[in-house]
Motif scaffolding. Structure first.
Motif, PDB file in Angstrom:
ATOM      1  N   SER A  27      -4.357   6.412   9.567  1.00  0.00           N
ATOM      2  CA  SER A  27      -5.082   6.867   8.372  1.00  0.00           C
ATOM      3  C   SER A  27      -5.809   8.187   8.624  1.00  0.00           C
ATOM      4  O   SER A  27      -6.192   8.878   7.685  1.00  0.00           O
ATOM      5  CB  SER A  27      -6.069   5.795   7.907  1.00  0.00           C
ATOM      6  OG  SER A  27      -6.901   5.433   8.985  1.00  0.00           O
TER       7      SER A  27
ATOM      8  N   VAL B 104      -9.161   4.192   3.344  1.00  0.00           N
ATOM      9  CA  VAL B 104      -7.770   4.646   3.305  1.00  0.00           C
ATOM     10  C   VAL B 104      -6.875   3.714   4.135  1.00  0.00           C
ATOM     11  O   VAL B 104      -5.756   3.399   3.730  1.00  0.00           O
ATOM     12  CB  VAL B 104      -7.644   6.097   3.834  1.00  0.00           C
ATOM     13  CG1 VAL B 104      -6.181   6.527   3.855  1.00  0.00           C
ATOM     14  CG2 VAL B 104      -8.466   7.041   2.984  1.00  0.00           C
TER      15      VAL B 104
ATOM     16  N   SER C 288      -3.682   2.555   1.819  1.00  0.00           N
ATOM     17  CA  SER C 288      -3.125   3.866   2.124  1.00  0.00           C
ATOM     18  C   SER C 288      -2.562   4.551   0.875  1.00  0.00           C
ATOM     19  O   SER C 288      -2.349   5.751   0.864  1.00  0.00           O
ATOM     20  CB  SER C 288      -2.041   3.742   3.192  1.00  0.00           C
ATOM     21  OG  SER C 288      -1.077   2.791   2.779  1.00  0.00           O
TER      22      SER C 288
ATOM     23  N   ALA D 125      -4.197   7.795  -0.277  1.00  0.00           N
ATOM     24  CA  ALA D 125      -3.842   9.096   0.308  1.00  0.00           C
ATOM     25  C   ALA D 125      -2.808   9.825  -0.540  1.00  0.00           C
ATOM     26  O   ALA D 125      -2.762  11.056  -0.580  1.00  0.00           O
ATOM     27  CB  ALA D 125      -3.316   8.898   1.721  1.00  0.00           C
TER      28      ALA D 125
END
Lengths: 456, 456
Positions: free
Chosen positions: A316, B312, B316, B319
């Motif tokens: 990440s 994040v 994810s 992102a």
């Protein structure tokens, strides 16, 4: 001495009172002694009822002098014309300098234009009709037909006589153009030269035969460049056989330079910057087309990152640097775009040096990218105690900047070659495009070094 | 007729041959019949050895006429002056229009300036010294002292006599300024009016007493605006007591308009766009200061995302949309910035309507943000089959765009108030700043709805 704003306001107040009191003689005296521009300012501050009085107090010619200096793109222009009697409006249009009348008529629909032309005397109507034909942004669309032309075979005295006669209607008398029997331009003589030479000298002896002229089809930017180079106050306009058709005066060139600058600036910003004093919905509707278009281009970038989601969920930390890399590359792309657009605007040799320019931009991009890449390598290395990660970010930054720099300079060059205005390649377009390439570069480099920087 | 480039090239070739063959009379004939600008083009194409011949073939006055039209920021200017004998250079500078000589001297170091002034006759040296004192970018720095002034108490005939005498040295004779015994400006009469009026008329009867003048300390942008408004070819410059000090001519105003446009454009791009034909290292070094500064500002954004790294790594998918949100908000900020800078440049009423402008920009930002936000809400909702995620992205987008729009318009307004040039707030600066606020907004909204959109 210097008419300051306060004095002018007082003067306007007095004029308004004279108007309200129907004091015709006093109003005319005070109104007509003002500069045309100030007259226009006063007129534009009036309400429709007061303006009706103006139309009965002033002759079409007097109103025309004032209309000659009001910018034709004023949003109320159509309203002004509509509230005049059609014959009065037609007379006023006929009395204006032809180029200004044409600019004004170009803002109207076809129907009222035909109406006004039919109410005009044939000569003025024909002059206007002819100029209406020229394409926008050419010398022809800028020129006026109120110039002074003479033949060479006469004395300075008789030339001055012609000049005095024409002085009332010519837009400039500071240059007199010399033509042959076929109306072909053969010389020019300035008023300065006329008055310093002896009255009995022949015009042919003192005129300059090296006349700089522009062609009626020349682009207005080229005409402006000729004015800049030679510092002229007016330039003659000819057709392909050197027949003298009209003149362009420097005040129109200032408008051209302003318009071109505003259009370049608008291009870079991705919005028409002329939106002044608009309501928010209108202002937003000017900005949205580009924004939404670029949103879809931006979606490509999102899709790309989506493709690498597995990578991000494993590391990440990669998400932390996305905006830094895309942002910096976008900035570099914007700089490069602006330099390229500017260079295309001021030089004609883009074709010749294309190869040289490309190599130059590659090198500039590499140098810029190298310095920025090394900087971020050190920062990230120290911050995250991870120089492999630092290397990934640094290398991605360098590559992304190099590509963005190239895109910023190539895209306008290619657009120019394809015949588009290179200024249309806006800053927002370049940054959004550069987001895509930057992300592609970033995640590819990150994939390569994945195991190493996570391992560290 | 129209001197095209090819003809000119042939002419240059002929001139170069005459120069090489030391054919003085032929060279002088052919050189002096060219326009000053073309003379300059020829001169600038020569090598140092050929230029030495020029200095022996032409008088300082003849060279001065040509130097008057060469742009003073030509990089070779200093070289040209250095290769002339100092006395020749000083004589040439004295023969140039004072404003041009001053512009040229302003490009040099203090030492050569003192040298040239000491070699000049006292009168010219004093004229130049006086103008050297005026601050850059003011009317004083643009004006020249070669104007024609007369007293009112004389006939048109005698005024014309003065004019003819002055015509050789005055920069323009198309306006004659009328002063009282104290040299205070009391009127103006154009050459047009002089020649159409009877010779026995008194100047006081036909002159215009409403003279538009600029103050010597006025900003050059304001001077340019007065030229635009009134379509003058020259404007008188006075001090605070109305004493006539000089005139500004329209050709200098065109340079001002070009410079201001280039500076606005450079500001928006975050790079000086005048870098033309530079080597890559020099070009990169012009771009790097802004890039590196903004890199550090961008690091703040990276630090902020780093703070949310846990978020994040859990989701994810977040992102994926970082660059879309920061990019779109940045585009909106750039648009808003450009509109604001332009508005500040053309209107003086920024103070008055500050409140109204702020409300207007908030509304414009909201409308723009709403439309864009709804668009992306639908796209993401459908794409990811997740309308809660769509809502998070849409809401973040809307808020980020509104904030960026506000920042884009407020920052230049605040800079103007603090006395800085609002054009310095560059597009790259706004986009980088907007990255920071966008990320902050995005992750805060995402945190709030975290459980829900992951759950779906």
């Amino acid at each position: 001495m210097d008419e300051n704003q306060e004095e002018l306001e007082l003067h306007f107040q007095q004029l308004r009172e004279e108007l309200d009191q129907n004091n015709l003689p006093a109003f005319r005296d005070h109104f007509l002694e003002m500069h045309f521009y100030d007259q226009g300012q006063f007129y534009q501050s009036l309400n429709p009822k007061e303006r009706q009085l103006i139309y009965s107090y002033l002759s079409p010619k007097e109103l025309a002098d004032m209309f000659d200096v009001i910018e034709e793109d004023d949003e109320h222009m159509e309203e002004y014309l509509n509230e005049m009697r059609p014959q009065y409006a037609a007379d006023m249009l006929a009395e204006m300098y032809t180029d200004n009348a044409v600019d004004l008529l170009n803002e109207l629909d076809k129907k009222p234009v035909t109406k006004y032309l039919s109410l005009m005397d044939a000569e003025h109507a024909n002059d206007i009709r002819e100029l209406l034909h020229y394409e926008d942004d050419t010398a022809g669309s800028l020129m006026t037909t109120e110039f002074v032309s003479i033949v060479a075979n006469q004395t300075v005295r008789s030339a001055m006589y012609v000049l005095k006669k024409e002085a009332q209607i010519a837009e400039t008398i500071y240059y007199t153009y010399v033509v042959n029997d076929d109306n072909q331009l053969v010389g020019v003589i300035s008023l300065r030269d006329l008055i310093i030479n002896d009255d009995d000298t022949m015009v042919s002896e003192v005129m300059s035969e090296r006349v700089i002229a522009v062609n009626v089809g020349d682009d207005q930017e080229d005409v402006a460049q000729t004015f800049r180079d030679y510092d002229f106050l007016a330039l003659p306009v000819t057709d392909y056989e050197d027949h003298l058709l009209g003149i362009v005066t420097v005040d129109d060139i200032i408008d051209v330079i302003d318009d071109e600058a505003a259009s370049d600036y608008s291009g870079l910003a991705g919005v028409n910057v002329e939106e002044v004093n608009e309501n928010p919905v209108k202002a937003a509707s000017r900005r949205l087309p580009w924004l939404i278009t670029l949103l879809f281009l931006g979606m490509t970038t999102a899709t790309l990152i989506n493709h690498y989601e597995a990578l991000v969920s494993k590391a990440s930390i990669l998400a932390v640097f996305i905006s830094l890399i895309t942002g910096t590359a976008g900035n570099a792309g914007t700089q490069s775009l602006a330099v390229a657009v500017r260079r295309l605007a001021i030089s004609d040799d883009s074709e010749k040096n294309f190869g040289k320019l490309v190599v130059g931009e590659i090198l500039t991009g590499l140098v810029t990218g190298l310095v920025t890449g090394i900087t971020i390598f050190i920062i990230v290395g120290i911050w995250k105690h991870n120089f492999i990660l630092g290397f990934v970010i640094g290398a991605a930054m360098m590559a992304a900047i190099t590509v963005a720099t190239l895109a910023g300079s190539w895209i306008p060059m290619i657009m120019e070659r394809l015949g588009f205005d290179p200024a249309v390649a806006s800053g927002p377009f370049i940054t959004t495009l550069s987001d895509l390439t930057s992300v592609l570069i970033y995640f590819n480099i990150a994939s390569l070094f994945m195991e190493r920087f996570i391992g560290q």
